[in-house]
Design a protein around this motif. Sequence first.
Motif, PDB file in Angstrom:
ATOM      1  N   PRO A 188      41.107  88.306  26.228  1.00 43.49           N
ATOM      2  CA  PRO A 188      41.301  89.721  26.536  1.00 43.49           C
ATOM      3  C   PRO A 188      41.026  90.014  28.004  1.00 43.49           C
ATOM      4  O   PRO A 188      40.167  89.387  28.624  1.00 43.49           O
ATOM      5  N   TRP A 215      48.306  90.111  21.144  1.00 43.05           N
ATOM      6  CA  TRP A 215      47.950  91.289  20.326  1.00 43.05           C
ATOM      7  C   TRP A 215      49.191  91.843  19.630  1.00 43.05           C
ATOM      8  O   TRP A 215      49.204  92.074  18.422  1.00 43.05           O
ATOM      9  N   ILE A 230      50.484  89.443  16.873  1.00 41.38           N
ATOM     10  CA  ILE A 230      49.723  89.458  15.621  1.00 41.38           C
ATOM     11  C   ILE A 230      49.957  90.783  14.889  1.00 41.38           C
ATOM     12  O   ILE A 230      50.130  90.809  13.670  1.00 41.38           O
ATOM     13  N   SER A 231      49.985  91.882  15.653  1.00 44.41           N
ATOM     14  CA  SER A 231      50.253  93.174  14.999  1.00 44.41           C
ATOM     15  C   SER A 231      51.594  93.130  14.282  1.00 44.41           C
ATOM     16  O   SER A 231      51.728  93.609  13.159  1.00 44.41           O
ATOM     17  N   TYR A 253      51.389  91.266  11.062  1.00 43.77           N
ATOM     18  CA  TYR A 253      50.718  91.966   9.968  1.00 43.77           C
ATOM     19  C   TYR A 253      51.681  92.804   9.146  1.00 43.77           C
ATOM     20  O   TYR A 253      51.499  93.000   7.958  1.00 43.77           O
ATOM     21  N   ILE A 286      50.011  84.453  11.133  1.00 38.37           N
ATOM     22  CA  ILE A 286      48.809  84.714  11.914  1.00 38.37           C
ATOM     23  C   ILE A 286      47.933  83.474  11.950  1.00 38.37           C
ATOM     24  O   ILE A 286      47.369  83.133  12.987  1.00 38.37           O
ATOM     25  N   VAL A 323      46.705  81.762  15.289  1.00 37.78           N
ATOM     26  CA  VAL A 323      45.295  81.585  15.593  1.00 37.78           C
ATOM     27  C   VAL A 323      44.999  80.122  15.873  1.00 37.78           C
ATOM     28  O   VAL A 323      44.346  79.771  16.856  1.00 37.78           O
ATOM     29  N   SER A 377      46.281  79.202  19.193  1.00 39.00           N
ATOM     30  CA  SER A 377      45.460  79.740  20.279  1.00 39.00           C
ATOM     31  C   SER A 377      44.235  78.863  20.497  1.00 39.00           C
ATOM     32  O   SER A 377      43.820  78.611  21.622  1.00 39.00           O
ATOM     33  N   LEU A 378      43.677  78.408  19.394  1.00 38.61           N
ATOM     34  CA  LEU A 378      42.500  77.555  19.533  1.00 38.61           C
ATOM     35  C   LEU A 378      42.875  76.232  20.179  1.00 38.61           C
ATOM     36  O   LEU A 378      42.123  75.678  20.984  1.00 38.61           O
ATOM     37  N   PHE A 436      36.094  94.199  22.073  1.00 40.19           N
ATOM     38  CA  PHE A 436      36.511  92.794  22.044  1.00 40.19           C
ATOM     39  C   PHE A 436      36.692  92.252  23.457  1.00 40.19           C
ATOM     40  O   PHE A 436      36.305  91.132  23.766  1.00 40.19           O
ATOM     41  N   ILE A 461      38.508  84.368  18.429  1.00 40.55           N
ATOM     42  CA  ILE A 461      39.976  84.385  18.413  1.00 40.55           C
ATOM     43  C   ILE A 461      40.487  84.200  16.988  1.00 40.55           C
ATOM     44  O   ILE A 461      41.442  84.826  16.564  1.00 40.55           O
ATOM     45  N   GLY A 462      39.807  83.330  16.255  1.00 44.23           N
ATOM     46  CA  GLY A 462      40.325  82.969  14.938  1.00 44.23           C
ATOM     47  C   GLY A 462      40.081  84.032  13.885  1.00 44.23           C
ATOM     48  O   GLY A 462      40.902  84.203  12.977  1.00 44.23           O
ATOM     49  N   LEU A 500      39.602  88.602  16.201  1.00 42.94           N
ATOM     50  CA  LEU A 500      40.815  89.231  16.724  1.00 42.94           C
ATOM     51  C   LEU A 500      41.780  89.628  15.599  1.00 42.94           C
ATOM     52  O   LEU A 500      42.256  90.762  15.572  1.00 42.94           O
ATOM     53  N   PRO A 501      42.073  88.722  14.644  1.00 46.89           N
ATOM     54  CA  PRO A 501      42.931  89.161  13.533  1.00 46.89           C
ATOM     55  C   PRO A 501      42.329  90.344  12.785  1.00 46.89           C
ATOM     56  O   PRO A 501      43.057  91.262  12.391  1.00 46.89           O
ATOM     57  N   ALA A 502      40.997  90.339  12.636  1.00 48.61           N
ATOM     58  CA  ALA A 502      40.374  91.461  11.930  1.00 48.61           C
ATOM     59  C   ALA A 502      40.616  92.757  12.681  1.00 48.61           C
ATOM     60  O   ALA A 502      40.965  93.786  12.095  1.00 48.61           O
ATOM     61  N   ILE A 503      40.448  92.691  13.996  1.00 46.87           N
ATOM     62  CA  ILE A 503      40.616  93.904  14.798  1.00 46.87           C
ATOM     63  C   ILE A 503      42.056  94.399  14.714  1.00 46.87           C
ATOM     64  O   ILE A 503      42.321  95.587  14.504  1.00 46.87           O
ATOM     65  N   ILE A 504      42.977  93.463  14.857  1.00 39.55           N
ATOM     66  CA  ILE A 504      44.376  93.885  14.814  1.00 39.55           C
ATOM     67  C   ILE A 504      44.727  94.417  13.423  1.00 39.55           C
ATOM     68  O   ILE A 504      45.492  95.367  13.278  1.00 39.55           O
ATOM     69  N   TRP A 505      44.107  93.820  12.422  1.00 43.07           N
ATOM     70  CA  TRP A 505      44.311  94.303  11.060  1.00 43.07           C
ATOM     71  C   TRP A 505      43.889  95.769  10.967  1.00 43.07           C
ATOM     72  O   TRP A 505      44.612  96.624  10.428  1.00 43.07           O
ATOM     73  N   LEU A 555      35.847  88.634   7.761  1.00 46.87           N
ATOM     74  CA  LEU A 555      36.457  88.289   9.047  1.00 46.87           C
ATOM     75  C   LEU A 555      35.596  88.815  10.189  1.00 46.87           C
ATOM     76  O   LEU A 555      35.379  88.129  11.191  1.00 46.87           O
TER      77      LEU A 555
END
Lengths: 116, 497, 328, 489
Positions: B394, B403, B406-407, B410, B420, B424, B427-428, D138, D176-177, D180-185, D216
């Motif tokens: 970020p 961002w 991923i949005s 969803y 996703i 993820v 990204s890792l 974040f 990241i794993g 971040l997905p939780a936040i975007i969710w 998450l």
Amino acid sequence: MNVLGLFYYWVFAVLLMVGFYAVIAKPNYVKKLIGLSIFQAAVFLLYITMGKIEDGTAPIFQAAENVYSNPLPQVLILTAIVVGISTTALGLGIVVRIREEYGSIEETDIKERDRK
Amino acid sequence: MTTIAHHLPALQVIVPMLTAPLVMLLKPAGLARAAAIAASLFAFAIAIAMTMGVLDGHIYTYRMGSWPAPYGIELAVDRFSVLVLLIVTGASSFALLAGQRSVDADISHDRQPLFYSAWLLALAGLSGIPVSADAFNIFVFMEISSLASYVLIAGGSNRRALPAVFKYLIMGTIGATFYLIGIGLIYLMTGTLNLEDMAQRISGVEDVNPIIVAAGFVTVGLALKAAIFPLHVWLPNAYTYAPNTVTVFLAACGTKVSIYLLLRFDLAVFQGNLVEHAFHFAAFLMPLAVLGILVGSTVAMFEKDIKRLLAYSSIAQIGYILLGASLVTIAGLTASTLHIFNHALAKGTLFLAVACLATQCTGYRLSQLGGAAKKMPWTAGALVVSGFSLIGIPGTAGFISKWYLISAAYEQGSLGIALIVVLVISSLMAVVYIWRIVESIYFGEPTSDLSSVREAPIAMLVLTWAAALLNIYFGLVPELPVSLSSSAADILLGPTP
Amino acid sequence: MIVLFGIFLLTLLVITALAIVRNDSLYAAVILNGIFSLLMAASFFLLDAADVALTEAAIGAGISTVLFLGALALTGELEKSPTKHRLLGTAVVAIPTLLIIFAFFDIPQFGASDAPVHQHVGPWYIEKTPEFIDIPNAVTAVLGSFRGYDTLGEVFVVFTAGIGVLFLLSARPLARRNEPFVARDPHKGLRHYLVPRVVGRFLIPFIFLFGLYVQFHGEYGPGGGFQAGAIVAASLILYSLLEGERRCLVVIPSGALRWLVAGGALLYGGVGVVGMLLGGNFLDYNVLASDPVKGQQMGIILIELGVGLTVTGVLLSVYHAFAGRGKL
Amino acid sequence: MTGADLIALALVLPLVGAVAIGAAGKIGPNVREATTLVTAGALAWIVWSLLPEVMQGGRPSLLVSELAPGIEIAFRVEPLGMLFAALASSLWIVNSIYSIGYMRGNNEKHQTRFYIFFAIALAAAVGIAFADNLFTLFLFYEVLTLSTYPLVSHKGDDKTIRSARVYLGVLLTTSIGLLLPAIIWVYTVAGTGTFAPGGILEGKMAGPTVGLLLGLFVFGIGKAAVMPVHRWLPAAMVAPTPVSALLHAVAVVKAGVFTVIKVIIYVFGVDFLFAEPSSAWLVYAASFTIIAGSVVALRQTNLKRMLAYSTVAQLSYVVMATAILKPLAEIGAAVHMVAHAFGKITLFFAAGAIYVASKKTELPQLKGIARRMPWTMAAFTVGALSMIGVPPTSGFVSKWYILAGAFEADNYVVIATIIVSTALNAAYFLPIIYMAWFLKEDTPPAKEHGEAPFAAVLALTITAFLTLAFFFFNAPVLDLERQLVQALP
């Protein structure tokens, strides 16, 4: 006429196949380039075939009223031919340089020499 | 009397194009270089001017030779095109300005006018594609850019550049010829070459075989050019052995233009006309995108050569772009086009930093870069910042596109969750491969004597840092790319039903 | 009759193509490739594409063969390794071919006048050329004016290839960076062979003249800058073969060649820019003269000249680049 | 100055400080450290001057930029963030004093770099504290992770790099794993990520997915060190002690639990979560971490590692308290953030002082050390008692509130956990105190030594004093955090 028409299209497909095969399967770089030029020539045939009109003549105006074939595909292919020769020339330039640096123009040799 | 603003779309292409013959004649090399930089900056300025124009709601169209479309060739610039134009001209300007040392190292002075001339042609070709609204004209400019790119890559000092560029030439020509076949088949059924006209006329013949086959040929041909997995095999070596400046330029925008075209064709021309085209398109691209992401990242994790590592990372990143596109939703396409921009920014900066390293280090293996950060702290810093952007930390541009991606995923329900997970994981993986670089330049044992190593030339550093700061700027203030890419998505999907 | 002849030509084409691929002597393959191009040109002629036929003959059969031979002289003439990836190759090739055959099921009948290509855009050119441009050759009109931007792009493709080859072949081989170049004896030509010399000398001016005719007759009959450029270049290459490369370079030194290459491209672009300065769009020839039709004709003559210059320049440069390279 | 100006200043000041420290480093160590102290003092002053407004119920806010519709970088000071920022910025002063003594006493290299990244880390901590939405939070969360990496890997030898890799790996992987997905969710479901009292998810989701999202978040916030994502914390102990002290006892780990509390109160909403059975697992996970962390701490022989595992356990106190989902327990959670901070920073300071003075790191070596370093060990004792929760130390206050909350919720798991873990805490701290004060040294040290450098001793004395003082003067904190609960219906 229809037989001939089909024949033109089928020959396009066959030439495409032959050229493409040479590009993929031949390890010799010059041969690849020749294959590439056959491959491209096949496409030229496709375009020119579609521009033909029954009982037409070349689109150069003459005194009498005539039916003229479509000039547009011809123009496109004129361009494409020139693009083709340009690619070939550049490809040959690279092949000459490869030969100078590696002493061979066979893909297999070059891969082996790079592995060392 | 017409104003300059009216001519902008044409000038975008012809300024670099007509400067190329002049540059070729110029001696000494410095003069050629200066002319090339001037032309590139001019093109950049035009791109910026048009960006401001389209943001004001203007759409540029231009009739070449004043002939009306579809009979003459039409140029059209909308918000999607300017996004690509900004990348192309910006990357070229940055790379040229920073590139003197790198070019001098690889290419002797008497050959440089030719090199810069080829550079401008590549620039003209790459900018000619997004401005053009004519399918065959695009082919011509695609060939200009390809041939010029081959020349540029072949300038690399390692002999391996030659087989690499030959492979690129073969695959690139096959791709272009496939495209030509596709265009031919469409022309056969519609009688037109103008994209907009084509989109309208296809709707009358949407379910006939030649059009369906044409969609396949165009997509595969462009996928070859865009290095979409598994058609990417030409890319790693070409990027690795090209001169560093060229890698900066091409890595930032080379494949992006083909992706642009792919999206234009598949979404603006075929989409909505072909039966279930969206489904076929997605079913074809999504698995390739996912595989590309995973395979590219995996190879990058184990790669020892920094340039090749970044090249494989590009394959993964191209996968991201496609993944967004293969959702065929507004959100997905926004993410996709946004990533075109952000990845160009991140990867361009990374390769700029590599070019800085290369002025001092003996080779490109990670082990050969050991401890470079001690002597070149600024270069290393820029590398880290742009690496963050690539990972998607970020505060950097890369994060914004991740961002959005991923949005967008969803919205897809359970399939989205799977995507996703892929995002993820990759990204890792990006963390791993970027961190290998970071650790080796900061903590690695120097393999050779570092006492003569100095910081890169100041001009290069300034540009590299300017690019690095842009990564942060667009991470914090992403309004420009976001608004461009969201309207690009609207353009591509057309009026939503 | 034409049907039979067409089928005959096409069959020969396929046979030639197969022979090219199967032959492992590269010289033979290159010569066969030239024959392939000639057959292709004849087929084009049957399909009413006179301009394309002339181009294919000049470029495909002529220039391309010369270039291939020039390169082969430097690289060796035998294909050594056997064909690899037979299966993979066949599989990869089969997919697009099958797709294409699939496409054939819905295409319009060959030559049908109600096919989409004969309904839209194409007829407009036939109809409007006399009105707007007033030259007999519609192909030249489309090439030079209606789609002049494409042709400009095409000139730059040739230009790119030219500087590309110059750039590539001005590099010193890495392996022998420090050794002096071993160039081929530049004086050697075919001068000590009497027959080619006499016949050649006799032919060269005619070929050259023919090239000029094709250049300036392009508006009335088949021909134009590309074909003319190729023919003129061919005559000069012939001269170089007969008299030795050095003499040819005396006629047109390599510095002049560069000016030729760049000048042609600039001439073309310049015409476009002048159109812009006179208040039209880029490549708008209407504004070149007070009468738009005159302007069009003038524009086409000028740009065709530009095309011819660049093509001649590039082809000669490429030829000299190959010929001047020492064999390794 | 308005609240918005103060927020902006609080964020920018440490960054300006970082640049100034870099410049001052070229002049000399004294100037550099003076710069650090001035920056720290100024930051604390700025943060504290936000306090009156917040105490009166004001919520100063600042919108920096809108990245996309609904996604903003924005700040808003609310009681919990106020507490965290005040804590971190104030302790930075003390820690800087300590660092001067420690770094000089140890002759560490790259000291300028050390101070620079410390300042950046503080900026990140303030950013986390004041963040108004998940996105901003974040952003600074990751900045904190990355800016502490150079601090953790400070030594630069192989062992340090391996540990630093674990540190970064765990924190980045989880954030990241999972985070971040939780936040975007959340953004996708709720359409916003802006914190709101009472949460933003109520009515937007239900059933097991709530539990999943909570998972998450809790495991994505690796900094909160709920097992099994606690591994980075012991790994980070390779860092110089001031880093362990401020960052791994205060800023970083508190940023973790702070985020957990914030998410539970302002994103899920306490009542919504309480009514949702699928969230019940969190109490058990936290309890497990407390007990397991304590047991592992009991078995350590290295002082810093023991403190690290103790931290793991103590952090889960905060998480567990939050997970009780009752007002008193939420106050307890907030207070425990403060209480643990005072105690743990004192313990780390003491451990570092011992290392500087005697190079001792293992527990058995500590016999009789109190005779040589009475001030240090006195402070250590105070800190240890606070960890156990013995009055009159800060640890008692927070445990009291947590217990009260647990009784309110009739949550016997929590009560049992607190009793058992108190016993375990006593079991690993008391022997050390006994050993240090009442046993004799086995062998005299190679080099005679007394107390650590004055700056270090001064710092640890201050924090020990704070630990004690908090027992008596905790009213302002409680007042502040009651606002947190009042916001709940």
